[in-house]
Scaffold this motif. Sequence first.
Motif, short mmCIF file in Angstrom:
data_model
loop_
_atom_site.label_atom_id
_atom_site.label_comp_id
_atom_site.label_asym_id
_atom_site.label_seq_id
_atom_site.Cartn_x
_atom_site.Cartn_y
_atom_site.Cartn_z
N ASP A 1 0.84 -1.21 0.00
CA ASP A 1 0.00 0.00 0.00
C ASP A 1 0.88 1.26 0.00
OD1 ASP A 1 -2.57 -1.00 -0.13
OD2 ASP A 1 -2.86 -1.08 2.04
N LEU B 1 2.54 1.79 -3.34
CA LEU B 1 1.60 2.21 -4.38
C LEU B 1 1.11 3.63 -4.18
CD1 LEU B 1 -0.32 -1.17 -4.68
CD2 LEU B 1 1.03 -0.08 -6.50
N PRO C 1 1.65 4.59 -8.09
CA PRO C 1 0.50 3.72 -8.35
C PRO C 1 0.71 2.75 -9.50
CG PRO C 1 -0.19 6.02 -8.10
CD PRO C 1 1.31 6.02 -8.22
N THR D 1 3.96 -2.23 -10.71
CA THR D 1 3.24 -3.48 -10.96
C THR D 1 3.55 -4.56 -9.94
OG1 THR D 1 3.52 -2.93 -13.29
CG2 THR D 1 2.62 -5.08 -12.78
N LEU E 1 1.54 -3.99 -6.88
CA LEU E 1 0.11 -4.23 -7.11
C LEU E 1 -0.17 -5.73 -7.12
CD1 LEU E 1 -2.60 -2.91 -7.71
CD2 LEU E 1 -2.04 -3.03 -10.15
N ARG F 1 0.40 -7.12 -3.60
CA ARG F 1 -0.71 -6.78 -2.70
C ARG F 1 -1.91 -7.69 -2.98
NH1 ARG F 1 -3.37 -0.84 -2.73
NH2 ARG F 1 -4.29 -1.67 -4.65
N ASP G 1 -6.68 -6.66 -7.79
CA ASP G 1 -5.29 -6.21 -7.88
C ASP G 1 -4.49 -7.07 -8.86
OD1 ASP G 1 -5.46 -4.05 -6.21
OD2 ASP G 1 -4.58 -5.04 -4.46
N ASN H 1 -5.49 -6.35 -12.48
CA ASN H 1 -4.95 -5.07 -12.95
C ASN H 1 -3.44 -5.16 -13.19
OD1 ASN H 1 -7.43 -3.74 -12.91
ND2 ASN H 1 -7.18 -3.04 -10.79
N ALA H 2 -2.74 -5.86 -12.30
CA ALA H 2 -1.29 -6.01 -12.46
C ALA H 2 -0.96 -6.79 -13.72
CB ALA H 2 -0.68 -6.69 -11.23
#
Length: 476
Positions: A423, A426, A430, A433, A436, A439, A455, A458-459
């Motif tokens: 966190d 990021l 943000p 990768t 992310l 996490r 997460d 998206n990664a």
Amino acid sequence: MTIRLALLVALILSIAPIVPSIAADNRADRFALVIGNAKYPDAESPLKEPINDARDVADELKRDGFNVEVGENLTGDAMRRAFDRLYGRIKPGSVVLVFFSGFGVQSSRQSYMIPVDAQIWTEPDVRRDGFSLETVLGEINARGAGVKIALIDASRRNPFERRFRSFSAGLAPVIAPNGTLVMYSAALSSVISDNGGDHSLFVQELLKEIRVPDLMAEETLNRTRVGVTRASRSEQVPWISSSLAEDFSFIPGSGARPPSAPPGPMATLPQPAPNPLPPPPRNDPLPPKIEILPPVDKPVEKSEGTQAVALADDPTIKSLTAKLADNPDDQSALYRRGQVYASKGAYNLAIKDFDDSIRLNPKDVEALNNRCWARTVIGDLQAALKDCNEALRLRPNFVDALDSRGLVNLKSGQAKNAVADFDAALRINPRLTSSLYGRGLAKQRSGSISEGDLDISNAKAMDPNIVKEFAGYGVR
């Protein structure tokens, strides 16, 4: 009247031989773009050399008949506009020169010049924000330039390359169009530090040789290379690539050529071959189930002695090992060899080099972070956590160390601590990768399945290779 006409003809014939050289030296068709980038927000302090170097190079080129544009601390938009203006001035047969001093990064076997506002955290960011030298030379060539020269003083240890999991130090060989002369201030895939003065050694030697009249450009740069190598006692060896199809001299003179630089050192100077290094070994894509491999004393690899012998002939390792034989306390060489060993999967050898690097400079947060990461990969998690904590004590909010510590906690089964570290990373970046994806794994292990899935999804969209990367770290 006949006598006067004969004298006139004789006079014309006597000066005729110099006419071609005058045409060849049409100085109105010499164009140069000179850039000095020093104030990078991601660096701990501004570089000392690029601005002074750019100004001195620009002044010399103006004296040599170049139409020069100088840019200092250029953003990406400013660099793009500067290159566009240069392209617009080029005429068929022009001599075009680009000088860049600042940070350079190699990615996908190309060298990129970095503007001061670049946001670089992954290799794709380099290609988005940087300016490819090959692309620039291609654009110059497409507009009909006859002689193309690039002088790149960007082989510096920079804050960007150490954010990548794969090795990317220094500059890469350039594939340039015919009629091109390229010179880097240091050998391929090698880095140097600012010498602490107001001017770089490379530019000092370059200006000395440019000012020699009637010296062909290739010889000018070869003499510069010899001068830098001698002055640095072979610690810095510039790299040259030439495909010039015609003679060009910065300062045409009377035709009396100065003596060439002694050939002996030229034949023996080390030139490391390009050595793009792979990331750590990767396995097949991960199954949906998440498993953290138990810590082990050593990674699955050959013994240290066997692997050291196997890697001894690697050109980069061989060059660094030779430096360390001359000076075992060369911290820069230790740090860099550790990077190379880690990228080759020789983690224990890497850790030994980072050990010595940190012994010489206990406050080197980059070396601490890299040792933390290498120790995490082999499963030495308690020592890894200590390294990351020390790096963050020395540099709070150091995003690379937060990312590494997140991996330590993930492999240790401390899912909540891992989420907290990822966190924090990021919030700073943000687009990181690895944080992310890490996490996402940590959230799944702590019971937040849907959030973790998001997460991870998206990664993977940002970097399809992230799953294999984590598999290489021992996370399943």
